[in-house]
Each structure stands twice: as C-alpha cells, then as structure tokens.
Design a protein around this motif. Sequence first.
Motif, PDB file in Angstrom:
ATOM      1  N   LEU A   1     -25.083 -64.109  30.124  1.00 46.82           N
ATOM      2  CA  LEU A   1     -26.030 -65.007  29.175  1.00 46.82           C
ATOM      3  C   LEU A   1     -25.886 -64.654  27.653  1.00 46.82           C
ATOM      4  O   LEU A   1     -26.066 -65.727  27.002  1.00 46.82           O
ATOM      5  CB  LEU A   1     -27.430 -64.383  29.852  1.00 46.82           C
TER       6      LEU A   1
ATOM      7  N   LYS B   1     -17.455 -75.289  36.881  1.00 45.03           N
ATOM      8  CA  LYS B   1     -18.042 -75.056  38.247  1.00 45.03           C
ATOM      9  C   LYS B   1     -16.638 -75.093  39.135  1.00 45.03           C
ATOM     10  O   LYS B   1     -16.555 -74.365  40.111  1.00 45.03           O
ATOM     11  CB  LYS B   1     -18.884 -76.242  38.477  1.00 45.03           C
TER      12      LYS B   1
ATOM     13  N   MET C   1     -22.906 -66.664  26.335  1.00 40.16           N
ATOM     14  CA  MET C   1     -23.078 -68.087  26.700  1.00 40.16           C
ATOM     15  C   MET C   1     -23.996 -68.753  25.691  1.00 40.16           C
ATOM     16  O   MET C   1     -23.799 -69.639  25.059  1.00 40.16           O
ATOM     17  CB  MET C   1     -23.505 -68.440  28.008  1.00 40.16           C
ATOM     18  N   GLU C   2     -25.126 -67.961  25.363  1.00 42.60           N
ATOM     19  CA  GLU C   2     -25.923 -68.384  24.321  1.00 42.60           C
ATOM     20  C   GLU C   2     -25.310 -68.440  22.868  1.00 42.60           C
ATOM     21  O   GLU C   2     -25.423 -69.290  22.023  1.00 42.60           O
ATOM     22  CB  GLU C   2     -27.198 -67.665  24.153  1.00 42.60           C
TER      23      GLU C   2
ATOM     24  N   ARG D   1     -22.991 -71.340  22.857  1.00 40.68           N
ATOM     25  CA  ARG D   1     -23.558 -72.838  22.971  1.00 40.68           C
ATOM     26  C   ARG D   1     -24.409 -73.114  21.548  1.00 40.68           C
ATOM     27  O   ARG D   1     -24.514 -74.039  20.951  1.00 40.68           O
ATOM     28  CB  ARG D   1     -24.833 -72.687  24.082  1.00 40.68           C
TER      29      ARG D   1
ATOM     30  N   ALA E   1     -17.843 -69.063  31.022  1.00 44.98           N
ATOM     31  CA  ALA E   1     -18.181 -69.186  32.411  1.00 44.98           C
ATOM     32  C   ALA E   1     -16.939 -68.428  33.139  1.00 44.98           C
ATOM     33  O   ALA E   1     -17.161 -67.876  34.151  1.00 44.98           O
ATOM     34  CB  ALA E   1     -18.643 -70.517  32.955  1.00 44.98           C
TER      35      ALA E   1
ATOM     36  N   THR F   1     -17.568 -72.685  25.800  1.00 42.16           N
ATOM     37  CA  THR F   1     -18.656 -72.717  26.987  1.00 42.16           C
ATOM     38  C   THR F   1     -18.049 -72.686  28.171  1.00 42.16           C
ATOM     39  O   THR F   1     -18.381 -71.780  29.046  1.00 42.16           O
ATOM     40  CB  THR F   1     -19.679 -73.802  27.042  1.00 42.16           C
ATOM     41  N   ASP F   2     -16.796 -73.270  28.589  1.00 42.95           N
ATOM     42  CA  ASP F   2     -16.146 -73.165  29.890  1.00 42.95           C
ATOM     43  C   ASP F   2     -15.409 -71.763  29.877  1.00 42.95           C
ATOM     44  O   ASP F   2     -15.455 -71.123  30.935  1.00 42.95           O
ATOM     45  CB  ASP F   2     -15.275 -74.060  29.998  1.00 42.95           C
TER      46      ASP F   2
ATOM     47  N   MET G   1     -25.332 -73.045  36.508  1.00 43.37           N
ATOM     48  CA  MET G   1     -26.576 -72.815  35.858  1.00 43.37           C
ATOM     49  C   MET G   1     -26.426 -73.568  34.410  1.00 43.37           C
ATOM     50  O   MET G   1     -27.224 -74.412  33.950  1.00 43.37           O
ATOM     51  CB  MET G   1     -26.901 -71.376  35.760  1.00 43.37           C
ATOM     52  N   TYR G   2     -25.109 -73.487  33.859  1.00 39.40           N
ATOM     53  CA  TYR G   2     -24.863 -74.039  32.650  1.00 39.40           C
ATOM     54  C   TYR G   2     -24.193 -75.347  32.776  1.00 39.40           C
ATOM     55  O   TYR G   2     -23.492 -76.028  31.956  1.00 39.40           O
ATOM     56  CB  TYR G   2     -24.038 -73.237  31.836  1.00 39.40           C
TER      57      TYR G   2
END
Length: 309
Positions: free
Chosen positions: A143, A283, A146-147, A150, A97, A93-94, A278-279
């Motif tokens: 998106l 960051k 990321m889906e 996840r 992003a 996930t990182d 957002m996730y």
Amino acid sequence: MLLLLDVILPVFLIIGAGYAAVWRGWFKDDWVEGLMRFTQGYAIPCMTFRAVAQMNLSNDFEPAMLVSFYLGALCGFTAALLGARFIFKRPWTDSVAIGFVGLFSNSVLLGLPISERAWGADAVASNFTIIAFHAAFCYGIGLTAMEVARNAGGGLRAAAPRILKAMFRNPLILAMLLGVTVNVTGVSLPKAGWDAINMLSGAALPAALFGLGGTLYRYRPEGDIATILYVTAVSLVLHPAVTYGLALALNVSDEGLRSAVITSAMAPGINAYMFAAMYGVAKRVAASTVLIGTALTVLTAWGWLHILP
C-alpha cells in the motif's frame, strides 16, 4: 517420490477437486465466494488465534527466522517490481502490483498444510509466527509503495490513515492481536469456548483448499507470458533461495528453517490478485501468476522438501 505422494499430493488433490467442481458446474461461483469468506474471515482467524494464544513465545518466537523470511520477501518484491519496470517496461503502478505478487506467498492455504503433513501438527508453531506478521508486513509495503507510485509521494501522509485502517480491519491481524493478548495476560477461556474454536479451526484448511481450487478456475492464463514466468520464478525460486541462505547464515533452528523456507516457497496467494484488482492494474499478470505458480508448487515444494533437514 514418496514425499510428493504422501505430503504434497493430498493438498493439491483437494485444490483439484474444488477446481473440477466449479469447472463442471457442480459448485457455483457464489458458493465459492461464500466458502472463502467463511474460511478467511472466520475459520482461519480462529486457527491463528488458537495457535498464537497457545504459543510458547520464549521458544517459538525466533527473530532470526523472521529476518530470513521477510528479507527474502523484500528481495522478491524488489526483483519483481524492478523487473516489471525496467525489463518489461510496465508503468510504475503496474510494477508495484507485480512486485506485490513477488512479495506475497500463500502462507496459510499452502504453507500450513504442506508443513503440517511433512513434519506434523506440532511443528508448525514457526509457521504461525510468520503468519502473525504476514498480512501487516505485505500490505504495509504494498500500500505504501502504491501510494508513492500513484502520487509521487505527495499523497502518502493523507493515505496513512487509510493504510492503517485497511491493515487493522484484516481478520488475521485482529486474530493475531487477540491471541497475543490472551497469551501474554494468561486469560483463561472456558472449555466450551476452546472447543468451539477447535471445531472451527479443524474446518479451516480443507475448506480453504477446496475453495482455493474453485477460485483458481476463474484465473485462466492470458497473455503477458514472459512477465508471468519471470514473477513466478521470483516467487518460487528467488524468495526461498534467499530465505534459505539467510537462515543458514543466521543459524536458524531446524524447525524455523523448515517453516521459513516452505512458506517462502509457496505460490502467490489470492491476495496478490486482490491487491492488483483493488487498484485496477496488472490484474492479468497477478491472476495468471497465482494460477501457474500454484500448479508449479507441486514440483518446487517437492524439491525444497528434499533439501531441508
């Protein structure tokens, strides 16, 4: 040196003024938020609508240029994602992003003003062609990836409506669709309407650059320096280099080459941080890359301007 002084420096002086104003407390954080909402939600969409509505689609729409730019962007996304995962051992996930940071160049707040100052207001039609697809393409890739990361692909079908809703609530996408509608149908707007759109469009870039400077003040670099420098290099070097090579191979016009390379050579935009936020992942890397990349764009954009015809 004249290119640096005449083309790039004025853009970054406005960004610096916004940064300094917030740093010294002369311009409050909530004012910056309001200014960015105005520019990104109203002024820049008006500018995009005007450009697309008045575009000569038969001359300005150059598929080879779009292929060059977006394949370069995909290379940036792939290199940043795989580097984060296999070099820096970040979770998937990182890594997605961080891949988004390598994908999303600041096409509007940096690419447009630098192109306009370098080649004139009439030479940025190709920039707007890229911008018309930019948000939809990048958010669609980000998106979806990321889906998959996840949910191991299991939640992708359920997430599809959410992905489409997020893209089609984006003011830039709506402005582009309205502009295409006006362009294709030949609908004539009243002079007063065009005058109002022109006034809003004129405020877009200087206000957005000042607001960008204020926003960047929040994103001071912290840790993860190796990852940050790697993704910055992907964004400022790999993406434009791939775009440049593809554009030459595909015989893209000089105007298309300039727009594609300069846009791809811009630092990641604030949207790169917003996607990570957002996730709730990566960051710090996203924020610091936006800040460092924007500062380094002063030099890298200068180099690309020297190479381009």
